[in-house]
Structure formats: structure tokens, C-alpha cells
Design a protein around this motif. Structure first.
Motif, PDB file in Angstrom:
ATOM      1  N   VAL A 140      42.818  30.091  34.085  1.00 31.27           N
ATOM      2  CA  VAL A 140      42.186  31.043  34.887  1.00 31.27           C
ATOM      3  C   VAL A 140      43.275  32.122  35.345  1.00 31.27           C
ATOM      4  CG1 VAL A 140      40.652  31.716  36.583  1.00 31.27           C
ATOM      5  CG2 VAL A 140      40.365  29.562  35.525  1.00 31.27           C
ATOM      6  N   ALA A 141      42.957  33.339  35.145  1.00 35.92           N
ATOM      7  CA  ALA A 141      43.902  34.429  35.789  1.00 35.92           C
ATOM      8  C   ALA A 141      43.020  35.439  36.336  1.00 35.92           C
ATOM      9  CB  ALA A 141      44.990  34.713  34.592  1.00 35.92           C
ATOM     10  N   PRO A 142      43.348  35.886  37.428  1.00 34.51           N
ATOM     11  CA  PRO A 142      44.284  35.203  38.430  1.00 34.51           C
ATOM     12  C   PRO A 142      43.692  34.133  38.935  1.00 34.51           C
ATOM     13  CG  PRO A 142      43.033  37.037  39.438  1.00 34.51           C
ATOM     14  CD  PRO A 142      42.848  37.129  38.165  1.00 34.51           C
ATOM     15  N   ALA A 143      44.708  33.092  39.428  1.00 26.86           N
ATOM     16  CA  ALA A 143      44.257  31.769  39.768  1.00 26.86           C
ATOM     17  C   ALA A 143      43.240  31.781  40.873  1.00 26.86           C
ATOM     18  CB  ALA A 143      45.427  31.053  40.065  1.00 26.86           C
ATOM     19  N   GLU A 144      43.229  32.762  41.757  1.00 26.46           N
ATOM     20  CA  GLU A 144      42.457  32.805  42.889  1.00 26.46           C
ATOM     21  C   GLU A 144      41.958  34.241  42.997  1.00 26.46           C
ATOM     22  OE1 GLU A 144      42.529  31.612  47.674  1.00 26.46           O
ATOM     23  OE2 GLU A 144      44.368  32.058  46.462  1.00 26.46           O
ATOM     24  N   PRO A 145      40.766  34.444  42.039  1.00 24.06           N
ATOM     25  CA  PRO A 145      40.182  35.742  42.273  1.00 24.06           C
ATOM     26  C   PRO A 145      39.388  35.951  43.273  1.00 24.06           C
ATOM     27  CG  PRO A 145      38.817  34.314  40.709  1.00 24.06           C
ATOM     28  CD  PRO A 145      40.053  33.624  41.432  1.00 24.06           C
ATOM     29  N   THR A 146      39.181  37.228  43.454  1.00 26.33           N
ATOM     30  CA  THR A 146      38.357  37.803  44.799  1.00 26.33           C
ATOM     31  C   THR A 146      36.886  38.124  44.402  1.00 26.33           C
ATOM     32  OG1 THR A 146      38.976  40.035  44.472  1.00 26.33           O
ATOM     33  CG2 THR A 146      40.281  38.740  45.826  1.00 26.33           C
ATOM     34  N   ALA A 147      35.781  37.846  45.502  1.00 26.76           N
ATOM     35  CA  ALA A 147      34.486  38.421  45.276  1.00 26.76           C
ATOM     36  C   ALA A 147      34.517  39.864  44.503  1.00 26.76           C
ATOM     37  CB  ALA A 147      33.817  38.106  46.340  1.00 26.76           C
ATOM     38  N   GLY A 148      33.679  40.158  43.549  1.00 24.95           N
ATOM     39  CA  GLY A 148      33.793  41.315  43.075  1.00 24.95           C
ATOM     40  C   GLY A 148      34.702  41.750  42.035  1.00 24.95           C
TER      41      GLY A 148
END
Length: 589
Positions: free
Chosen positions: A514-522
Motif C-alpha cells: 500500500v502506498a503511501p503506507a499511511e494515506p490521509t482522509a480524502g
């Protein structure tokens, strides 16, 4: 040669002789019934036929059938996929029931066990029948996968009852049945779609396998039952035979066999057995759960050759159990908590039911602070071994007792300061069978503990001294890694890790990154892997991306509504087995 003509299936059709249904997709609207099969000595092949209906009726009903084979049936959307009533000597082969009756998360049902609870929907319902065999069948995305009600001498082999909301397999007032080499993973509230921490969520007694209400002499053998509310639950919730006493209960489910199952990753109990007698619990993996085993008021249970490793509270706990045997098990703590007790045997003080006696023999207690805690419970300890989990640690203390428990100790051995032995050989075949050889200093147990892909596996010893265990695709909540270090615990400590690679068979859906490993809302993110059919990528149950054809990349978007924190990411295909879930972190924008 005479050819049986094709017939188009219609709502309410009754089949009483061998016919051929015309291939195609057939939708039955509203509460329209499916088709009914009656008669004897029938052979029906529904290859290419897909029946789609509403939640009001079964898709296919077999009633009062004898010597019938139904093959390659596919039903979707009915209340029950395939229902059998009053049948004998029936074979269901390669039949599929998808997205059948499901009243939804949080549905409360009667948990007394007095009723069969067979009216909420299931993939397969076998009622008042005998000698029914399910072979290579599938029931997913339903309330229950398979319900056996008032049915004896039935079997399910190499079938898949995964991702169901309530029970994968439910056995009610049914005896001498066998469930073997099947998969029933993520049978719990939410079916893996929603992130729920691995301890403490409300699963409403959802289980991979539930046995209850006078169901005796059943065999649950060599199944993958990970991530269930419980892995296996044998319960007796009905009143005691004699008022004022605790056991036995009316309709107790006795003398069942639980052998060779992987029940790991339960938020509650990998195996729970309550108020019943004579249960054999052998060679199961009961790791990474809240409790490895909870055996309240169980009598004459035999717990033999199991692995209970890295469980949150303890490996085994039994209150007011009697005449139990615990032998040849590996009971391990990973050192994450202080003061941990691996096994706790106790009299709970709520009633006069005694606790014990027990015999604990030939077990390996690995790590933790204390091997065994006792409260008003007599035990005999014979030839058990205690070992530290790391060179800098001390082995666990043998005993913490209340002073009221009679204890007889013979042959206790403590292994301190283990050192790494030499390396070993390991290989894995295309089916996931791992063979480990040339491991020195193995403990004198019928099993061994192997850590691979970040989780403990139970490995069985062969007569030639090799170790065997079966790996699973996407075995943890992390992205798939084709190569991962493998270690074996020996009497000289943990082995030197050895890299082992496994390339999955074509046909398996799998999430690799998964990229980015820590996605943001929206924001958008990419999921790479192998997605072998059309389907949906889901984040906490919300569709965030779509695959319209087989692919290796799905571009997704995090909904604005998803809260910051941990979330389950799952690929749900149209027909096959999902990939995941894996857990990712959603960051604040």
C-alpha cells in the motif's frame, strides 16, 4: 444415444428425475421460490447455471431425497442457498452459495441453545437428514455458512465457509458428523470488513465452528478457522440435569474431537469448551488470541499436543473443570507482559463444583513469569520443561499456588539461558506445505513451534525427524511477503533464522503493498498485489476502489468520512476468496 434435453429453470420448479438445466443467469424476484428437488437416484449437474433470488426463500431445496448427487450449483441472494430436509445419502459437489440471508451486524439471537437458530439464513442448511456429504462447496458472505440441524453421519470436506457474519459451521442436536480440511476464516461480526482490535470486541458468540444442544461424537479435523469470534466453541447453555448443581447440563455435547485445526487470532478464545465432557483437543494451533483455551466446567477433557503461543491473557484457563489431562503441549508467552501466567486452574467459588484433579505431563512452558497458577485445585506435574524465551531471561517459575491445592511434582526441568543452535533446511511446495529438516536439539514432544511470516505455527514431527506445517496465503493482518525468516524453537533455544520463500499459486488474490503506507482522509493511494478477478477494494466496509478485470494495481481514494486511526483494507472479489483484510493507518489531513 439419447440425450436428455435442456430445460430452463423457473421459480417454483419441482424436479423429480434427472434433467439438464439450460446454462444461464436466472433471477427470481421478490419472494419467488427457487427450485425443489424430490425423488431418489438422481444425478443433477448445474454447470453454468446461476440462480439469483431475494431473501425470502431457499434457492434450491432437496426434500426427502435418497441417493442424489447435485453438482456445480451456484445460488446467490436467497435466504438459504441450498436446503436439505429429510434426506439421506445425498452428495453436494462443487456447489456455491454466495450472499445468502444475513440479518446484519449486531443481530441478537437466542443464545440459550434450546432452539436451532436455523431461520436467519445460511449458505447450506441440512435438517433432519443423514449421510449428506458436502465436497468442495463454498458458502460466503452469509449469516451462517453451514447449519447441521438434527442430522447425523454427515460430512463436509475441502469446503469453504469463510467471511460469514455469525457461524461458519453450526452443529445443533447432530452427532457423528465430520468437518475436515475446510476453511472458515473471519466468521465474526463484520466479517473482517471493519477494523476491530484483536481483544475485546463484541462478537455475539460468532464462531468459526459452534457445537451445541446434544451434539456428540463429532470430528472437527484439519481446518483453517482463523479470526473467528471463537475458533471452535462447544457450549451447553441449557439448565443442569439436577437443579441446584452446575453440571451436567441437559443436552450436553460430549465426546467431540477437535484435531489439527488452526484457531489462531480469536479476540476471545481460540477454543472454548464449556459444561461438557470427554472432549479431545489435539494438535490445534491456539495462538495470538485472547485466551488460547477456555474450558470452563469441562470434564474428562484431553488437551494433547497443542500450541498456545502469544495469547493476550493466558494459554489455558479452566474454572471448575474435573479430571483433565494436559500433556505434550507447547505453552508460550512472548514476554510482552509482566507477571504472566501460562496456565490457570481454579475453583471459582460461585458454586460447590470441585476443580481437578489434573495431570500435566510432558509440556513445554516457554517464557512468561509463571508456568502454572492454582486455586483449590489438585494436580500432578510429570516431566514438564520450563524454558526462557531469550538468552537474557530466566525460565518461568513452576508454580503459584494458594496453599490449598495438593501438588505432586515429578521430573520438572528448567532450561536457562538458551543459545542459538545451528541452521537447518526448509522448503515449501506450491500448496503451502512446509518441510523443515536437520533441526538439532528438538524437544521431546510430538510437535514443534515454528515462527514464520511473523506468526507461530504448529509443526508436526515425522518419523524421519522432519517438521511439517501448512502455511496460508495472507496469513496475518499485514501485506503479503513472499520471503520471510523462519525460526524453530529447540531445547537449545531459538534457531538461527533461515529465509524461506513461497510463490503463491495462480488464482489467489493477495495484497502485497500500500502506498503511501499511511494515506490521509480524502487522498488517493495505490494497492498493489494480485487480483485475479473483478472486485472491490474496501476500507472499513466502504468501497474505495474497483477492479473491472484481473490486475495488479488498484487506485483507491480514502473517503472523507473515514476517521483517523486503524482501518481494515480488503479486496472482495465478485466470486472468489478475498484478499486480506490487512490493517493500515489513516492519518489526519
Amino acid at each position: 444415444m439419447y440425450q436428455i434435453p435442456h430445460t430452463k429453470p423457473v421459480s417454483g420448479m419441482v424436479i423429480s428425475h434427472s434433467i439438464r438445466l439450460s446454462p444461464g443467469r436466472y433471477e427470481f424476484t421478490g419472494t419467488s421460490p427457487g427450485i425443489t428437488i424430490v425423488g431418489h437416484h438422481l444425478r443433477l449437474n448445474l454447470q453454468g447455471v446461476k440462480l439469483i433470488g431475494a431473501k425470502g426463500s431457499p434457492g434450491i431445496t432437496l426434500r426427502d431425497c435418497n441417493d442424489v448427487v447435485l453438482a456445480n450449483a451456484t445460488v446467490q441472494g436467497f435466504k438459504t442457498g441450498i436446503e436439505l430436509d429429510g434426506c439421506k445419502n445425498v452428495v453436494l459437489r462443487n456447489c456455491r452459495a454466495l450472499r445468502t440471508g444475513d440479518p446484519g451486524p449486531g443481530t441478537i439471537i437466542d443464545e440459550s441453545g434450546a432452539q436451532p437458530q436455523d431461520t436467519s439464513g445460511a449458505g447450506f442448511l441440512v435438517r433432519n437428514s443423514s449421510e449428506v456429504s458436502l465436497q468442495h462447496c463454498t458458502a460466503m458472505y452469509a449469516w451462517d455458512g453451514l447449519d447441521l440441524v438434527n442430522s447425523n453421519h454427515c460430512s463436509a470436506q475441502k469446503s469453504n465457509f469463510s467471511y460469514n457474519e455469525n457461524w461458519g459451521v453450526h452443529i445443533w442436536h447432530s452427532s457423528f458428523n465430520t468437518v475436515s480440511d475446510c476453511t472458515a476464516i473471519w466468521c465474526t461480526t463484520g466479517r473482517g470488513k471493519l477494523y476491530q482490535a484483536l481483544t475485546g470486541w463484541q462478537t455475539y458468540d460468532a464462531d468459526a465452528v459452534l457445537i451445541e444442544h446434544g451434539s456428540d461424537n463429532n470430528s472437527i479435523v484439519n481446518n483453517d478457522l482463523r479470526y473467528g469470534g471463537d475458533g471452535i466453541f462447544i457450549r451447553s447453555n441449557e439448565p443442569p440435569v439436577t437443579p441446584g448443581t452446575a453440571v451436567p447440563h441437559v443436552f450436553s455435547s460430549d465426546f467431540n474431537r477437535l484435531v489439527g485445526n488452526d484457531c489462531s487470532y480469536s479476540p476471545n478464545n481460540a477454543i472454548e469448551v464449556d459444561f461438557v465432557k470427554g472432549t479431545l483437543i489435539e494438535r490445534n494451533n491456539c495462538s495470538l488470541s485472547n485466551y488460547g483455551m477456555w474450558l470452563g466446567y469441562s470434564r474428562y477433557s484431553k488437551v494433547v499436543g497443542n500450541l498456545c503461543a502469544w495469547d493476550s491473557v493466558r494459554a489455558i484457563e479452566i474454572e471448575n473443570g474435573q479430571h483433565g489431562t494436559i500433556s505434550g503441549n507447547i505453552l508460550a508467552d512472548n514476554g510482552a507482559k509482566k507477571g504472566s501466567v501460562l496456565v490457570f486452574l481454579r475453583q471459582n467459588g460461585r458454586d460447590a463444583t470441585p476443580s481437578g484433579p489434573y495431570v500435566l505431563s510432558g509440556n513445554l512452558f516457554l517464557g512468561g513469569s509463571t508456568a502454572l497458577a492454582l486455586l483449590k485445585t489438585p494436580v500432578a506435574l510429570v516431566n514438564n520443561v520450563r524454558s526462557a524465551n531469550a538468552p537474557q531471561d530466566e525460565p518461568p517459575a513452576l508454580l503459584r499456588s494458594d496453599g490449598l491445592s495438593q501438588v505432586d511434582v515429578k521430573g520438572d526441568t528448567a532450561l536457562a539461558n538458551p543459545k542459538n543452535p545451528s541452521a537447518f533446511t526448509a522448503r515449501v511446495d506450491h500448496n503451502g506445505l512446509v518441510t523443515v529438516g536437520n533441526v538439532p536439539n528438538l524437544p521431546k514432544l510430538p510437535i514443534a513451534m515454528v515462527v514464520w511470516q511473523g506468526r507461530p505455527f504448529l509443526a508436526v514431527k515425522t518419523t524421519e525427524g522432519r517438521l511439517l506445517f501448512t502455511a496460508q496465503p495472507q496469513p496475518t493482518l499485514a501485506p503479503w511477503e513472499s520471503s520471510s525468516p523462519l525460526s524453530v524453537y529447540t531445547a537449545a533455544g531459538w534457531s538461527t533464522p533461515s529465509k524461506l520463500s513461497w510463490h503463491l499459486e495462480v488464482g489467489s488474490n493477495v495484497i502485497e503493498s500500500v502506498a503511501p503506507a499511511e494515506p490521509t482522509a480524502g487522498s488517493t493511494f495505490e494497492v498493489r498485489g494480485r487480483f485475479v478477478e473483478p472486485g472491490r477494494m474496501m476500507l472499513n466496509g466502504v468501497v474505495v476502489g474497483t477492479a473491472h478485470a484481473p490486475c495488479t494495481l488498484i487506485t483507491c481514494r480514502v473517503p472523507e468520512s473515514v476517521a483517523k486511526g486503524l482501518a481494515n483494507l480488503m479486496f472482495e472479489p465478485d466470486n472468489g476468496l478475498p484478499a486480506g483484510p490487512i490493517v493500515i493507518s489513516v492519518a489526519k489531513p
